[in-house]
Design a protein around this motif. Structure first.
Motif, PDB file in Angstrom:
ATOM      1  N   GLU A 149     -10.210  -5.072 -41.680  1.00 34.45           N
ATOM      2  CA  GLU A 149     -11.364  -5.022 -40.842  1.00 34.45           C
ATOM      3  C   GLU A 149     -11.505  -3.324 -40.640  1.00 34.45           C
ATOM      4  N   THR A 150     -12.946  -3.063 -40.429  1.00 37.05           N
ATOM      5  CA  THR A 150     -13.190  -1.631 -40.219  1.00 37.05           C
ATOM      6  C   THR A 150     -14.317  -1.382 -38.787  1.00 37.05           C
ATOM      7  N   ALA A 151     -14.262  -0.471 -38.304  1.00 40.04           N
ATOM      8  CA  ALA A 151     -15.030   0.164 -37.477  1.00 40.04           C
ATOM      9  C   ALA A 151     -15.140   1.648 -37.177  1.00 40.04           C
ATOM     10  N   PRO A 152     -16.371   2.203 -36.765  1.00 38.99           N
ATOM     11  CA  PRO A 152     -16.646   3.678 -36.503  1.00 38.99           C
ATOM     12  C   PRO A 152     -15.953   4.099 -35.187  1.00 38.99           C
ATOM     13  N   LEU A 153     -15.441   5.489 -35.396  1.00 36.65           N
ATOM     14  CA  LEU A 153     -14.589   5.807 -34.411  1.00 36.65           C
ATOM     15  C   LEU A 153     -15.069   7.042 -33.846  1.00 36.65           C
ATOM     16  N   GLY A 159     -11.808   3.625 -38.534  1.00 41.26           N
ATOM     17  CA  GLY A 159     -10.729   2.891 -38.085  1.00 41.26           C
ATOM     18  C   GLY A 159     -10.582   1.621 -38.928  1.00 41.26           C
ATOM     19  N   TYR A 160      -9.160   1.197 -39.326  1.00 38.01           N
ATOM     20  CA  TYR A 160      -8.899   0.257 -40.135  1.00 38.01           C
ATOM     21  C   TYR A 160      -7.905  -0.877 -39.364  1.00 38.01           C
ATOM     22  N   ARG A 161      -8.056  -1.931 -39.687  1.00 38.38           N
ATOM     23  CA  ARG A 161      -7.220  -3.066 -39.322  1.00 38.38           C
ATOM     24  C   ARG A 161      -6.743  -3.938 -40.479  1.00 38.38           C
ATOM     25  N   ASN A 196     -14.948  -0.377 -29.764  1.00 34.75           N
ATOM     26  CA  ASN A 196     -14.520  -0.512 -31.203  1.00 34.75           C
ATOM     27  C   ASN A 196     -13.191  -0.310 -31.325  1.00 34.75           C
ATOM     28  N   VAL A 197     -12.348   0.746 -30.750  1.00 36.62           N
ATOM     29  CA  VAL A 197     -10.938   0.818 -30.797  1.00 36.62           C
ATOM     30  C   VAL A 197     -10.475  -0.514 -30.200  1.00 36.62           C
ATOM     31  N   MET A 198     -10.969  -1.145 -29.088  1.00 36.67           N
ATOM     32  CA  MET A 198     -10.486  -2.249 -28.320  1.00 36.67           C
ATOM     33  C   MET A 198     -10.502  -3.421 -29.483  1.00 36.67           C
ATOM     34  N   TRP A 199     -11.386  -3.577 -30.232  1.00 41.09           N
ATOM     35  CA  TRP A 199     -11.706  -4.651 -30.955  1.00 41.09           C
ATOM     36  C   TRP A 199     -10.750  -4.448 -32.374  1.00 41.09           C
ATOM     37  N   LEU A 200     -10.433  -3.173 -32.755  1.00 41.01           N
ATOM     38  CA  LEU A 200      -9.731  -3.114 -33.923  1.00 41.01           C
ATOM     39  C   LEU A 200      -8.100  -3.496 -33.345  1.00 41.01           C
ATOM     40  N   ALA A 201      -7.901  -3.034 -32.152  1.00 38.17           N
ATOM     41  CA  ALA A 201      -6.505  -2.843 -31.480  1.00 38.17           C
ATOM     42  C   ALA A 201      -6.080  -4.373 -31.131  1.00 38.17           C
ATOM     43  N   ARG A 202      -7.026  -5.259 -30.790  1.00 38.90           N
ATOM     44  CA  ARG A 202      -6.801  -6.491 -30.088  1.00 38.90           C
ATOM     45  C   ARG A 202      -5.476  -7.390 -30.736  1.00 38.90           C
ATOM     46  N   ASN A 203      -4.691  -7.564 -29.978  1.00 40.37           N
ATOM     47  CA  ASN A 203      -3.288  -8.345 -29.967  1.00 40.37           C
ATOM     48  C   ASN A 203      -2.633  -7.880 -31.236  1.00 40.37           C
ATOM     49  N   ALA A 204      -2.770  -6.742 -31.474  1.00 34.59           N
ATOM     50  CA  ALA A 204      -2.194  -6.166 -32.823  1.00 34.59           C
ATOM     51  C   ALA A 204      -0.369  -6.102 -32.747  1.00 34.59           C
ATOM     52  N   ASP A 205       0.071  -6.309 -33.806  1.00 35.77           N
ATOM     53  CA  ASP A 205       1.598  -6.166 -33.731  1.00 35.77           C
ATOM     54  C   ASP A 205       1.755  -4.508 -33.731  1.00 35.77           C
ATOM     55  N   ILE A 206       1.096  -3.909 -34.304  1.00 37.82           N
ATOM     56  CA  ILE A 206       1.256  -2.404 -34.501  1.00 37.82           C
ATOM     57  C   ILE A 206       0.093  -1.731 -34.424  1.00 37.82           C
ATOM     58  N   LEU A 207      -0.017  -0.845 -33.433  1.00 41.89           N
ATOM     59  CA  LEU A 207      -1.206   0.281 -33.199  1.00 41.89           C
ATOM     60  C   LEU A 207      -0.875   1.483 -33.475  1.00 41.89           C
ATOM     61  N   ILE A 208      -1.220   2.189 -34.629  1.00 39.47           N
ATOM     62  CA  ILE A 208      -1.211   3.792 -34.679  1.00 39.47           C
ATOM     63  C   ILE A 208      -2.337   4.180 -34.246  1.00 39.47           C
ATOM     64  N   TYR A 209      -2.110   5.049 -33.195  1.00 42.62           N
ATOM     65  CA  TYR A 209      -3.388   5.833 -32.688  1.00 42.62           C
ATOM     66  C   TYR A 209      -3.160   7.287 -32.358  1.00 42.62           C
ATOM     67  N   ASP A 210      -4.404   7.949 -32.325  1.00 43.41           N
ATOM     68  CA  ASP A 210      -4.435   9.377 -32.384  1.00 43.41           C
ATOM     69  C   ASP A 210      -4.063   9.732 -30.872  1.00 43.41           C
TER      70      ASP A 210
END
Length: 298
Positions: free
Chosen positions: A152-156, A164-166, A190-204
């Motif tokens: 999944e993709t979203a603009p940052l 951003g990629y999920r 957009n960040v919240m949508w990509l990160a939702r319930n993620a096992d791993i979140l790599i974040y700037d």
């Protein structure tokens, strides 16, 4: 299915932002610029082509022929400067699918990678690469399907734009969000949508809040976030493991040790990105329940 084909792993080859930072004081975390490799269902996905891509490339020479999918968040120098030194790209028989969004000036990822290898800035052109290179234009917001993997993709929020990629495989999810700046009054949807319930979140997490708001040298508008904001996102999005990433070149090992300790107090699932670190995404969904096969079309 082999043991490798039944795993979802994340490996870090470059974790530094802005400029490579080799030296005695960056040994433990590493000085190479961004490159993260994920393997899921037997497929290899590579995110960004900083100088860490060269290191990854050297390790792949023992495994050729190679097929991989390379995703670029954007084409600022620290995210593309390793691509001209990606040795497997020069070897016939290797196969690379390369993804990136069209830039605000209308250029494709293929054009931008080509341009950085033109005279007088580089000795040999992109066309000298002997591997098969297929380029795809990413439309942020639209998913990419690679067999039973859904990306999944979203603009940052970054000057010149970024994506951003999920990565979703079976019931696991790993998210790669770098080069984005938080908003002062809300969490980025957009960040919240990509990160939702993620096992791993790599974040700037380039800066600390103090650096970001420094009266002498504020970083507002520079396109990067802070580790404190990373913690807010991780908590709000119900993330299991937060990986603090894109370390500032001025942050030495001791500084990053302190950030890691403070972040872990606020969010026990927080860890610091280090070159060579490998994380496992837990997978429990039976194969019969995995997502149907469908291929990406450019």
């Amino acid at each position: 299915m082999s043991r490798i084909d039944n795993q979802f792993t994340v490996q870090f080859w470059g974790v530094r932002g802005s400029i490579p930072s080799p030296g005695l004081h960056t040994v433990r975390y590493g000085g190479n610029t961004p490159c993260v490799e994920m393997q899921a269902g037997g497929k290899r996905l590579i995110f960004d082509g900083g100088t860490g891509l060269h290191v990854l490339g050297q390790s792949l020479l023992r495994q050729m022929p190679i097929e991989a999918h390379i995703f670029f968040t954007h084409s600022h120098w620290d995210h593309v400067q390793g691509f001209p030194f990606f040795t497997p790209g020069f070897v016939r028989g290797n196969d690379f699918h390369i993804y990136g969004a069209i830039a605000p000036d209308g250029s494709t990822v293929e054009q931008r990678l080509n341009d950085q290898m033109l005279h007088p800035n580089f000795p040999v052109p992109l066309q000298i690469m002997q591997a098969n290179l297929d380029f795809y234009n990413v439309k942020p917001g639209e998913p990419i399907k690679i067999n039973d993997i859904i990306v999944e993709t979203a603009p940052l929020n970054h000057p010149g734009e970024a994506v951003g990629y999920r990565v979703n495989w079976r019931d696991g999810a790993a998210v790669y969000i770098t080069d984005t700046e938080h908003f002062p009054d809300r969490l980025d949807e957009n960040v919240m949508w990509l990160a939702r319930n993620a096992d791993i979140l790599i974040y700037d997490s380039t800066y600390t809040d103090d650096e970001y708001h420094s009266p002498k040298s504020p970083k507002i508008g520079w396109g990067h976030s802070t580790w404190q904001e990373a913690v807010k996102i991780a908590k709000a999005a119900n993330v299991k493991t937060l990986v603090i990433f894109h370390h500032d070149p001025a942050h030495d090992d001791e500084f990053l040790d302190r950030v890691g300790s403070e972040a872990a107090v606020q969010f026990p699932g927080a860890i610091m990105a280090r070159e060579g670190m490998v994380l496992q995404v837990p997978i429990s969904m039976p194969l019969s329940e995995s997502i149907p096969v469908s291929e990406f079309s450019a």
